[in-house]
Design an enzyme around this catalytic site. Sequence first.
Site, mmCIF file in Angstrom:
data_model
loop_
_atom_site.group_PDB
_atom_site.id
_atom_site.type_symbol
_atom_site.label_atom_id
_atom_site.label_comp_id
_atom_site.label_asym_id
_atom_site.label_seq_id
_atom_site.Cartn_x
_atom_site.Cartn_y
_atom_site.Cartn_z
ATOM 1 N N TYR A 1 34.558 34.238 29.466
ATOM 2 C CA TYR A 1 33.478 34.781 30.300
ATOM 3 C C TYR A 1 32.868 36.067 29.735
ATOM 4 O O TYR A 1 32.070 36.711 30.411
ATOM 5 C CB TYR A 1 33.981 34.925 31.748
ATOM 6 C CG TYR A 1 34.123 33.539 32.356
ATOM 7 C CD1 TYR A 1 33.099 32.973 33.098
ATOM 8 C CD2 TYR A 1 35.250 32.765 32.094
ATOM 9 C CE1 TYR A 1 33.191 31.677 33.598
ATOM 10 C CE2 TYR A 1 35.358 31.465 32.584
ATOM 11 C CZ TYR A 1 34.319 30.935 33.327
ATOM 12 O OH TYR A 1 34.410 29.638 33.799
ATOM 13 N N HIS B 1 41.936 48.626 37.365
ATOM 14 C CA HIS B 1 41.633 47.210 37.111
ATOM 15 C C HIS B 1 42.873 46.307 37.108
ATOM 16 O O HIS B 1 43.160 45.604 36.148
ATOM 17 C CB HIS B 1 40.884 47.068 35.793
ATOM 18 C CG HIS B 1 39.596 47.826 35.743
ATOM 19 N ND1 HIS B 1 38.763 47.782 34.644
ATOM 20 C CD2 HIS B 1 38.979 48.645 36.643
ATOM 21 C CE1 HIS B 1 37.700 48.552 34.878
ATOM 22 N NE2 HIS B 1 37.828 49.083 36.089
ATOM 23 N N GLN C 1 44.338 52.563 41.270
ATOM 24 C CA GLN C 1 43.865 51.386 41.999
ATOM 25 C C GLN C 1 44.984 50.392 42.279
ATOM 26 O O GLN C 1 44.741 49.313 42.811
ATOM 27 C CB GLN C 1 42.750 50.705 41.196
ATOM 28 C CG GLN C 1 41.513 51.569 41.052
ATOM 29 C CD GLN C 1 40.472 50.963 40.118
ATOM 30 O OE1 GLN C 1 40.663 49.894 39.558
ATOM 31 N NE2 GLN C 1 39.360 51.673 39.947
ATOM 32 N N TYR D 1 28.679 53.887 31.634
ATOM 33 C CA TYR D 1 28.699 54.926 32.664
ATOM 34 C C TYR D 1 28.078 56.232 32.157
ATOM 35 O O TYR D 1 27.519 57.005 32.931
ATOM 36 C CB TYR D 1 30.132 55.183 33.139
ATOM 37 C CG TYR D 1 30.697 54.082 33.990
ATOM 38 C CD1 TYR D 1 30.268 53.892 35.306
ATOM 39 C CD2 TYR D 1 31.654 53.217 33.492
ATOM 40 C CE1 TYR D 1 30.774 52.878 36.090
ATOM 41 C CE2 TYR D 1 32.183 52.202 34.277
ATOM 42 C CZ TYR D 1 31.736 52.042 35.571
ATOM 43 O OH TYR D 1 32.249 51.032 36.348
ATOM 44 N N GLU E 1 29.673 40.188 38.534
ATOM 45 C CA GLU E 1 29.441 38.779 38.235
ATOM 46 C C GLU E 1 30.100 37.849 39.239
ATOM 47 O O GLU E 1 31.258 38.063 39.635
ATOM 48 C CB GLU E 1 29.993 38.433 36.848
ATOM 49 C CG GLU E 1 29.276 39.101 35.703
ATOM 50 C CD GLU E 1 29.809 38.667 34.350
ATOM 51 O OE1 GLU E 1 29.301 39.170 33.333
ATOM 52 O OE2 GLU E 1 30.741 37.824 34.308
#
Length: 362
Positions: free
Chosen positions: A244, A141, A79, A255, A234
């Site tokens: 958070y 990520h 990614q 998953y 979110e």
Amino acid sequence: MKTLILLLALSLLLSAPLRAQDFQLKEVASGLGIPWGLAFISPNELLFTERKGSAGILNTSSRKISRLTGLPPVFAEGQGGLLDVAVPPQYPQQDWIYFTYSKEINGQGVTTLARARLKQHSLQQWQELLVTQSGTDTGRHYGSRIAFDDKGYLYFGVGDRGERPNGQNLQTHAGSIIRLKRNGEIPADNPFVDDKAALAEIWSYGHRNPQGLVWDNEHKRLWEIEHGPRGGDELNLIQKGKNYGWPVISYGMEYWGPLAVGEGTEKPGMQQPVKYYVPSIAPGSLLVYSGDAFPQWKGSLFAGALKLRHLNRITLDSAGNAVAEERLLEELDERIRALAQSPEGWIYFSTDSGKIFVIKPA
């Protein structure tokens, strides 16, 4: 009484969904890689990044594309790659252009913030402002949108890099929103600047994978949207030093089975999202609409959706609560990645199929 009725009617009009016949959708570019970031650098020049490590400028009038030189090597694996691009509100008076990308260090990818100046079609005076402490070999990520507030500070997000404990670890930048001065210096009032057990650049933490970040200048607040696991994306109102919750609390599932992630959905000392999505839409960006082209949309948040393939509009009340949601362009069936508002108040967006579109009044 007449004034009250008129105000109520106006409020209903501005919050009403915009019908498809009220706007037109035009394709303005195609054949690109994955256009990950978009930023207007002049009224008719849209700078875009491609995740594979290249960038260009789209002339929105002629639709001509000019390629840029001067980019550094980019770790375009998984990614990662060349990610966001952003310019401060005073651009071009303050003529730095800011980028985030994944950089290879010892075989691992790390999210990096840099800036450069544009001369003709060449990026010059490239400066790395922060090579984050976030390296893993997962390829997942990275984050990492950029936002500027009205006081001269810069924010950007770093994902947990596929290692969940990072979200609660203040000794890594992974899983956090970072706040810096625009020259890369650490502000003296950052929440952990005097904490030897934490990294001083961190502004908030407990994030999984921030994919949208935007400063709402009218209300002086910072919004973030992030990927949850299986469900639980979110929308968060980011505040100084707050936790958070990831991965301790989440509205998502594992998953591999029907089991909730973490300890539950709430815990003292951990922030609740303003809105969450089950199932996940997989947000790709975030924009607060401030233009005049679409009065009904003014003040709304827009997020591109990757998994559920639409443009997501969130209506907020004066207190910042999410009171309504609208899903636009589902029939386009495209993974919507980046968003940008033009000086006219039109919305430009990119898709993972290598296209750039514009939404303008009909």
